[in-house]
Design a protein around this motif. Sequence first.
Motif, PDB file in Angstrom:
ATOM      1  N   LYS A 344       0.818  -1.214   0.000  1.00 32.07           N
ATOM      2  CA  LYS A 344       0.000   0.000   0.000  1.00 32.07           C
ATOM      3  C   LYS A 344       0.851   1.262   0.000  1.00 32.07           C
ATOM      4  N   GLU A 345       1.952   1.259   0.762  1.00 38.22           N
ATOM      5  CA  GLU A 345       2.785   2.474   0.843  1.00 38.22           C
ATOM      6  C   GLU A 345       3.541   2.746  -0.452  1.00 38.22           C
ATOM      7  N   HIS A 346       3.705   1.716  -1.285  1.00 41.55           N
ATOM      8  CA  HIS A 346       4.419   1.897  -2.549  1.00 41.55           C
ATOM      9  C   HIS A 346       3.485   2.178  -3.716  1.00 41.55           C
ATOM     10  N   LEU A 347       2.197   1.876  -3.541  1.00 42.11           N
ATOM     11  CA  LEU A 347       1.256   1.957  -4.659  1.00 42.11           C
ATOM     12  C   LEU A 347       1.147   3.361  -5.243  1.00 42.11           C
ATOM     13  N   ASN A 348       1.192   4.380  -4.373  1.00 37.34           N
ATOM     14  CA  ASN A 348       1.055   5.761  -4.843  1.00 37.34           C
ATOM     15  C   ASN A 348       2.348   6.328  -5.419  1.00 37.34           C
ATOM     16  N   LYS A 349       3.434   5.557  -5.345  1.00 39.50           N
ATOM     17  CA  LYS A 349       4.729   6.055  -5.811  1.00 39.50           C
ATOM     18  C   LYS A 349       5.187   5.424  -7.125  1.00 39.50           C
ATOM     19  N   ILE A 350       4.415   4.434  -7.634  1.00 41.14           N
ATOM     20  CA  ILE A 350       4.921   3.666  -8.775  1.00 41.14           C
ATOM     21  C   ILE A 350       5.085   4.508 -10.032  1.00 41.14           C
ATOM     22  N   SER A 351       4.366   5.639 -10.115  1.00 36.10           N
ATOM     23  CA  SER A 351       4.505   6.498 -11.297  1.00 36.10           C
ATOM     24  C   SER A 351       5.588   7.561 -11.123  1.00 36.10           C
ATOM     25  N   ASP A 352       6.217   7.610  -9.928  1.00 35.19           N
ATOM     26  CA  ASP A 352       7.273   8.593  -9.688  1.00 35.19           C
ATOM     27  C   ASP A 352       8.542   8.176 -10.431  1.00 35.19           C
ATOM     28  N   THR A 357      11.085  -0.856  -6.669  1.00 36.62           N
ATOM     29  CA  THR A 357      11.234  -1.786  -5.551  1.00 36.62           C
ATOM     30  C   THR A 357      12.207  -2.908  -5.911  1.00 36.62           C
ATOM     31  N   LYS A 358      12.757  -2.836  -7.113  1.00 39.54           N
ATOM     32  CA  LYS A 358      13.700  -3.871  -7.554  1.00 39.54           C
ATOM     33  C   LYS A 358      15.069  -3.632  -6.908  1.00 39.54           C
ATOM     34  N   PRO A 359      15.866  -4.676  -6.800  1.00 40.10           N
ATOM     35  CA  PRO A 359      17.221  -4.509  -6.240  1.00 40.10           C
ATOM     36  C   PRO A 359      18.054  -3.550  -7.079  1.00 40.10           C
ATOM     37  N   VAL A 360      19.080  -2.985  -6.460  1.00 36.61           N
ATOM     38  CA  VAL A 360      19.964  -2.047  -7.146  1.00 36.61           C
ATOM     39  C   VAL A 360      20.566  -2.705  -8.376  1.00 36.61           C
ATOM     40  N   GLY A 361      20.497  -1.993  -9.497  1.00 34.36           N
ATOM     41  CA  GLY A 361      21.061  -2.501 -10.737  1.00 34.36           C
ATOM     42  C   GLY A 361      20.077  -3.268 -11.591  1.00 34.36           C
ATOM     43  N   GLN A 362      18.852  -3.528 -11.061  1.00 21.71           N
ATOM     44  CA  GLN A 362      17.865  -4.295 -11.822  1.00 21.71           C
ATOM     45  C   GLN A 362      16.693  -3.456 -12.307  1.00 21.71           C
ATOM     46  N   GLY A 363      16.704  -2.179 -12.006  1.00 23.84           N
ATOM     47  CA  GLY A 363      15.605  -1.331 -12.465  1.00 23.84           C
ATOM     48  C   GLY A 363      15.953   0.135 -12.328  1.00 23.84           C
ATOM     49  N   VAL A 384      -4.695   1.601 -10.876  1.00 22.07           N
ATOM     50  CA  VAL A 384      -3.939   0.443 -10.387  1.00 22.07           C
ATOM     51  C   VAL A 384      -4.531  -0.024  -9.060  1.00 22.07           C
ATOM     52  N   SER A 385      -4.710  -1.325  -8.950  1.00 23.89           N
ATOM     53  CA  SER A 385      -5.116  -1.917  -7.670  1.00 23.89           C
ATOM     54  C   SER A 385      -4.218  -3.123  -7.425  1.00 23.89           C
ATOM     55  N   SER A 386      -3.864  -3.341  -6.171  1.00 23.75           N
ATOM     56  CA  SER A 386      -2.940  -4.431  -5.873  1.00 23.75           C
ATOM     57  C   SER A 386      -3.041  -4.836  -4.412  1.00 23.75           C
ATOM     58  N   LYS A 387      -2.765  -6.103  -4.173  1.00 22.02           N
ATOM     59  CA  LYS A 387      -2.672  -6.630  -2.821  1.00 22.02           C
ATOM     60  C   LYS A 387      -1.408  -7.478  -2.730  1.00 22.02           C
ATOM     61  N   PRO A 388      -0.582  -7.239  -1.724  1.00 16.47           N
ATOM     62  CA  PRO A 388       0.634  -8.045  -1.581  1.00 16.47           C
ATOM     63  C   PRO A 388       0.318  -9.534  -1.546  1.00 16.47           C
ATOM     64  N   GLY A 389       1.011 -10.280  -2.386  1.00 14.66           N
ATOM     65  CA  GLY A 389       0.815 -11.724  -2.447  1.00 14.66           C
ATOM     66  C   GLY A 389      -0.356 -12.166  -3.291  1.00 14.66           C
ATOM     67  N   LYS A 390      -1.188 -11.228  -3.736  1.00 15.54           N
ATOM     68  CA  LYS A 390      -2.381 -11.566  -4.524  1.00 15.54           C
ATOM     69  C   LYS A 390      -2.274 -11.143  -5.981  1.00 15.54           C
ATOM     70  N   GLY A 391      -1.410 -10.190  -6.270  1.00  6.29           N
ATOM     71  CA  GLY A 391      -1.266  -9.741  -7.646  1.00  6.29           C
ATOM     72  C   GLY A 391      -1.619  -8.281  -7.847  1.00  6.29           C
TER      73      GLY A 391
END
Length: 401
Positions: A344-352, A357-363, A384-391
């Motif tokens: 939930k805390e990352h959902l509003n930041k994905i367009s920034d 959330t990927k490891p360093v060097g992978q995104g 966008v809608s999402s639930k951890p572990g659900k997709g």
Amino acid sequence: MISAYVSTLTFGTFYFAADAPQLYLPTFGAFFLFATYGILSFFSVSLVILFRLSIITALIAFCNQVFYTGGIVSSGIVEFLIPPLLAFFYRPISDRYFFMLLSAICMIAMWPLTSMGFTQNLLPDSLHNTHGILCAIFVFSIVTIYTFLFRNALVIKNQKIGESMKQLQETTHKLIQSEKIASLGMLSAGVAHEINNPLNFIKGGVEILEDGLKEEKELKFEAAPSMHVIKEGLSRASVIVKSLNHFSRNTESMDEQCDIHDILDNSLIMLQPKLKYKGTVEKTFTNEELVIKGNEGKLHQAFLNIISNAEQAIDKKGTISVITRKYNNTIDVEIEDDGVGISKEHLNKISDPFFTTKPVGQGTGLGLAITYKIIEDHNGSIAVSSKPGKGTKFVLSFKVR
């Protein structure tokens, strides 16, 4: 201006109580001038001009005050430091050094005027100490106020510099990403062209073989499975070449007729080498034709980013569903995966830009930022809608003109 109002009223009242008209009349006059400047500032009068007038008014008031309170021995002599202080802090004043020099000249001029006996001290001896305290409070207040303002100005300036540096970094990274995408497009076009030539040779060879086997029925029967496999391979290779050609289109035009179904199919073909290891792709496309006006290459990029993220969100085996629908004047494209999901805390930041959330060097954190911009340029929106572990589910909506 507020400090000017308070100081002129305070000193004017003090000199009025001391019955010194040579002092209180000019001081009250300065108050009314400052009030006039304040009113004029609301009528689009240049603030630079008003500030210059304020400094000149203050200098005249200080000269009069020092002249009639003892000249060089006056407790108000230090007030000549205030006009250059104001000019220094008010950066738009291009001739601030002129006011600093003028203030110094006024202060130095009090030496010969005092030594030749022109200056007077109209204040009673009993009020000298009070006058000195008032002058000290006035100077201390002004210095304190403008030191605080200067500090705040530095903080604001540093913040602006920081924001500018951040924007510069973002722009640089976007340019690098654009260059990479442009280079990839050129590479794709070259690869598609080079593959297409041998495919045409193979296709021509198959046609020659088929013509030659027309009379050889037994041999034709035996060769049929092999010919079918060759044709199937040609067909798949041709589809891949077509997808590469679509992806490599390099144009800024926003007037192309973009078939959403074709773009989605091409994007899935491009990602098939990765998708086949992650489970299944379920397509549920509406029977209606979905065409919007825009840029086909950029829409390919946007869909590729989202589907690629869905593939990466699936750890081992899963399902990615792609659904299209149309109602009224709106086209919806729904891309859903059953992967790890987004907190939930990352959902509003994905367009920034640069958030990942990927490891360093992978995104780089630019994929979805660019995707959001592309969809916005096509008069669309992303939910966008999402639930951890659900997709995660992306719903892209486009208005049909």
